[in-house]
Design a protein around this motif. Structure first.
Motif, PDB file in Angstrom:
ATOM      1  N   ASP A  11      24.256  21.311 -67.867  1.00 62.71           N
ATOM      2  CA  ASP A  11      23.685  22.646 -67.974  1.00 62.71           C
ATOM      3  C   ASP A  11      22.346  22.501 -68.679  1.00 62.71           C
ATOM      4  O   ASP A  11      22.274  21.965 -69.790  1.00 62.71           O
ATOM      5  CB  ASP A  11      24.593  23.574 -68.791  1.00 62.71           C
ATOM      6  N   TYR A  12      21.287  22.938 -68.038  1.00 62.22           N
ATOM      7  CA  TYR A  12      19.958  22.851 -68.633  1.00 62.22           C
ATOM      8  C   TYR A  12      19.684  24.076 -69.497  1.00 62.22           C
ATOM      9  O   TYR A  12      20.029  25.200 -69.124  1.00 62.22           O
ATOM     10  CB  TYR A  12      18.886  22.777 -67.540  1.00 62.22           C
ATOM     11  N   SER A  13      19.033  23.866 -70.622  1.00 64.85           N
ATOM     12  CA  SER A  13      18.607  24.954 -71.498  1.00 64.85           C
ATOM     13  C   SER A  13      17.209  24.647 -71.997  1.00 64.85           C
ATOM     14  O   SER A  13      16.831  23.488 -72.148  1.00 64.85           O
ATOM     15  CB  SER A  13      19.530  25.079 -72.713  1.00 64.85           C
ATOM     16  N   MET A  14      16.460  25.666 -72.248  1.00 62.02           N
ATOM     17  CA  MET A  14      15.135  25.507 -72.829  1.00 62.02           C
ATOM     18  C   MET A  14      15.038  26.459 -74.013  1.00 62.02           C
ATOM     19  O   MET A  14      15.151  27.676 -73.847  1.00 62.02           O
ATOM     20  CB  MET A  14      14.037  25.811 -71.811  1.00 62.02           C
ATOM     21  N   LEU A  15      14.901  25.902 -75.194  1.00 59.76           N
ATOM     22  CA  LEU A  15      14.791  26.717 -76.400  1.00 59.76           C
ATOM     23  C   LEU A  15      13.331  27.097 -76.619  1.00 59.76           C
ATOM     24  O   LEU A  15      12.445  26.249 -76.560  1.00 59.76           O
ATOM     25  CB  LEU A  15      15.327  25.957 -77.605  1.00 59.76           C
ATOM     26  N   THR A  16      13.092  28.354 -76.862  1.00 60.09           N
ATOM     27  CA  THR A  16      11.740  28.847 -77.102  1.00 60.09           C
ATOM     28  C   THR A  16      11.741  29.704 -78.364  1.00 60.09           C
ATOM     29  O   THR A  16      12.791  30.183 -78.795  1.00 60.09           O
ATOM     30  CB  THR A  16      11.235  29.680 -75.906  1.00 60.09           C
ATOM     31  N   GLU A  17      10.576  29.877 -78.917  1.00 59.13           N
ATOM     32  CA  GLU A  17      10.472  30.692 -80.138  1.00 59.13           C
ATOM     33  C   GLU A  17      10.683  32.166 -79.853  1.00 59.13           C
ATOM     34  O   GLU A  17      11.107  32.913 -80.725  1.00 59.13           O
ATOM     35  CB  GLU A  17       9.108  30.485 -80.794  1.00 59.13           C
ATOM     36  N   SER A  18      10.361  32.583 -78.632  1.00 58.82           N
ATOM     37  CA  SER A  18      10.509  34.001 -78.299  1.00 58.82           C
ATOM     38  C   SER A  18      10.745  34.158 -76.804  1.00 58.82           C
ATOM     39  O   SER A  18      10.516  33.248 -76.019  1.00 58.82           O
ATOM     40  CB  SER A  18       9.247  34.770 -78.708  1.00 58.82           C
ATOM     41  N   THR A  19      11.181  35.351 -76.438  1.00 60.47           N
ATOM     42  CA  THR A  19      11.352  35.695 -75.039  1.00 60.47           C
ATOM     43  C   THR A  19       9.960  35.956 -74.460  1.00 60.47           C
ATOM     44  O   THR A  19       9.131  36.577 -75.135  1.00 60.47           O
ATOM     45  CB  THR A  19      12.217  36.963 -74.911  1.00 60.47           C
ATOM     46  N   PRO A  20       9.694  35.512 -73.232  1.00 61.58           N
ATOM     47  CA  PRO A  20       8.369  35.803 -72.674  1.00 61.58           C
ATOM     48  C   PRO A  20       8.163  37.314 -72.563  1.00 61.58           C
ATOM     49  O   PRO A  20       9.051  38.023 -72.098  1.00 61.58           O
ATOM     50  CB  PRO A  20       8.393  35.122 -71.303  1.00 61.58           C
ATOM     51  N   ASP A  21       7.016  37.764 -73.010  1.00 61.61           N
ATOM     52  CA  ASP A  21       6.775  39.212 -73.031  1.00 61.61           C
ATOM     53  C   ASP A  21       5.649  39.648 -72.100  1.00 61.61           C
ATOM     54  O   ASP A  21       5.175  40.774 -72.167  1.00 61.61           O
ATOM     55  CB  ASP A  21       6.494  39.679 -74.460  1.00 61.61           C
ATOM     56  N   ASN A  22       5.214  38.728 -71.239  1.00 56.92           N
ATOM     57  CA  ASN A  22       4.179  39.076 -70.272  1.00 56.92           C
ATOM     58  C   ASN A  22       4.261  38.103 -69.094  1.00 56.92           C
ATOM     59  O   ASN A  22       4.895  37.048 -69.194  1.00 56.92           O
ATOM     60  CB  ASN A  22       2.785  39.071 -70.922  1.00 56.92           C
ATOM     61  N   PRO A  23       3.659  38.455 -67.969  1.00 48.89           N
ATOM     62  CA  PRO A  23       3.750  37.597 -66.773  1.00 48.89           C
ATOM     63  C   PRO A  23       3.228  36.172 -66.992  1.00 48.89           C
ATOM     64  O   PRO A  23       3.784  35.215 -66.464  1.00 48.89           O
ATOM     65  CB  PRO A  23       2.919  38.343 -65.726  1.00 48.89           C
ATOM     66  N   LYS A  24       2.168  36.034 -67.785  1.00 49.27           N
ATOM     67  CA  LYS A  24       1.606  34.700 -68.033  1.00 49.27           C
ATOM     68  C   LYS A  24       2.606  33.832 -68.791  1.00 49.27           C
ATOM     69  O   LYS A  24       2.813  32.664 -68.473  1.00 49.27           O
ATOM     70  CB  LYS A  24       0.305  34.811 -68.815  1.00 49.27           C
ATOM     71  N   ALA A  25       3.274  34.406 -69.787  1.00 49.14           N
ATOM     72  CA  ALA A  25       4.281  33.666 -70.551  1.00 49.14           C
ATOM     73  C   ALA A  25       5.478  33.330 -69.658  1.00 49.14           C
ATOM     74  O   ALA A  25       6.012  32.221 -69.727  1.00 49.14           O
ATOM     75  CB  ALA A  25       4.725  34.484 -71.762  1.00 49.14           C
ATOM     76  N   GLU A  26       5.890  34.276 -68.820  1.00 45.83           N
ATOM     77  CA  GLU A  26       7.001  34.008 -67.897  1.00 45.83           C
ATOM     78  C   GLU A  26       6.669  32.848 -66.969  1.00 45.83           C
ATOM     79  O   GLU A  26       7.501  31.977 -66.720  1.00 45.83           O
ATOM     80  CB  GLU A  26       7.331  35.257 -67.081  1.00 45.83           C
ATOM     81  N   GLU A  27       5.437  32.826 -66.469  1.00 42.59           N
ATOM     82  CA  GLU A  27       5.005  31.746 -65.576  1.00 42.59           C
ATOM     83  C   GLU A  27       4.985  30.403 -66.321  1.00 42.59           C
ATOM     84  O   GLU A  27       5.436  29.386 -65.798  1.00 42.59           O
ATOM     85  CB  GLU A  27       3.615  32.059 -65.018  1.00 42.59           C
ATOM     86  N   LEU A  28       4.497  30.415 -67.551  1.00 40.69           N
ATOM     87  CA  LEU A  28       4.459  29.193 -68.361  1.00 40.69           C
ATOM     88  C   LEU A  28       5.873  28.665 -68.618  1.00 40.69           C
ATOM     89  O   LEU A  28       6.137  27.476 -68.450  1.00 40.69           O
ATOM     90  CB  LEU A  28       3.751  29.451 -69.688  1.00 40.69           C
ATOM     91  N   TYR A  29       6.788  29.549 -68.996  1.00 47.66           N
ATOM     92  CA  TYR A  29       8.165  29.132 -69.254  1.00 47.66           C
ATOM     93  C   TYR A  29       8.827  28.612 -67.976  1.00 47.66           C
ATOM     94  O   TYR A  29       9.558  27.623 -68.005  1.00 47.66           O
ATOM     95  CB  TYR A  29       8.978  30.291 -69.824  1.00 47.66           C
ATOM     96  N   ALA A  30       8.566  29.277 -66.858  1.00 51.75           N
ATOM     97  CA  ALA A  30       9.144  28.833 -65.587  1.00 51.75           C
ATOM     98  C   ALA A  30       8.623  27.444 -65.219  1.00 51.75           C
ATOM     99  O   ALA A  30       9.389  26.567 -64.799  1.00 51.75           O
ATOM    100  CB  ALA A  30       8.823  29.831 -64.481  1.00 51.75           C
ATOM    101  N   LYS A  31       7.322  27.202 -65.395  1.00 54.07           N
ATOM    102  CA  LYS A  31       6.750  25.876 -65.118  1.00 54.07           C
ATOM    103  C   LYS A  31       7.338  24.828 -66.053  1.00 54.07           C
ATOM    104  O   LYS A  31       7.662  23.721 -65.625  1.00 54.07           O
ATOM    105  CB  LYS A  31       5.226  25.904 -65.253  1.00 54.07           C
ATOM    106  N   SER A  32       7.481  25.176 -67.319  1.00 54.33           N
ATOM    107  CA  SER A  32       8.044  24.245 -68.296  1.00 54.33           C
ATOM    108  C   SER A  32       9.484  23.889 -67.936  1.00 54.33           C
ATOM    109  O   SER A  32       9.889  22.731 -68.011  1.00 54.33           O
ATOM    110  CB  SER A  32       7.995  24.844 -69.704  1.00 54.33           C
ATOM    111  N   PHE A  33      10.256  24.898 -67.525  1.00 52.54           N
ATOM    112  CA  PHE A  33      11.655  24.640 -67.166  1.00 52.54           C
ATOM    113  C   PHE A  33      11.742  23.774 -65.909  1.00 52.54           C
ATOM    114  O   PHE A  33      12.598  22.897 -65.811  1.00 52.54           O
ATOM    115  CB  PHE A  33      12.419  25.953 -66.979  1.00 52.54           C
TER     116      PHE A  33
END
Length: 85
Positions: A11-33
Motif C-alpha cells: 500500500d503506497y502512502s505519501m505523507l505531506t505537511e498539509s492537504t493540497p489547497d489549490n490546483p497547483k498543489a494537487e498537481e504537484l502532489y499527484a506528480k510526486s505520488f
C-alpha cells in the motif's frame, strides 16, 4: 485475498505537511505520488522480486549479504527471537 511467503501486498502512502489547497498543489502532489509509485514499483520492488525468484530457484546454495543488505539477517533474527518469546 490469500497471502503466503512468496507474495506481498503493498500500500503506497505519501505523507505531506498539509492537504493540497489549490490546483497547483494537487498537481504537484499527484506528480510526486506518481514518482513514488514508479520508483518503488518499477525499480525497488521489481528488483526485490527478481532477487526472490533467484533465491527461490535454489541455484545458489549460499547467500552473502553485504553493503546495505548486511543488516537483513540481523533483522530476521530479531523478528524470530520475538516470535519465540
Amino acid at each position: 485475498m490469500t497471502f503466503d511467503v512468496a507474495h506481498s501486498r503493498v500500500d503506497y502512502s505519501m505523507l505531506t505537511e498539509s492537504t493540497p489547497d489549490n490546483p497547483k498543489a494537487e498537481e504537484l502532489y499527484a506528480k510526486s505520488f506518481t514518482i513514488i509509485e514508479d520508483v518503488f514499483g518499477n525499480e525497488d520492488f521489481k528488483t526485490s522480486e527478481l532477487c526472490h525468484r533467484g533465491l527461490a530457484s535454489g541455484a545458489a546454495p549460499d547467500v552473502i549479504y553485504c553493503g546495505m543488505g548486511a543488516s537483513i539477517p540481523q533483522f530476521y533474527e530479531g523478528i524470530e527471537s520475538l516470535m519465540r518469546a
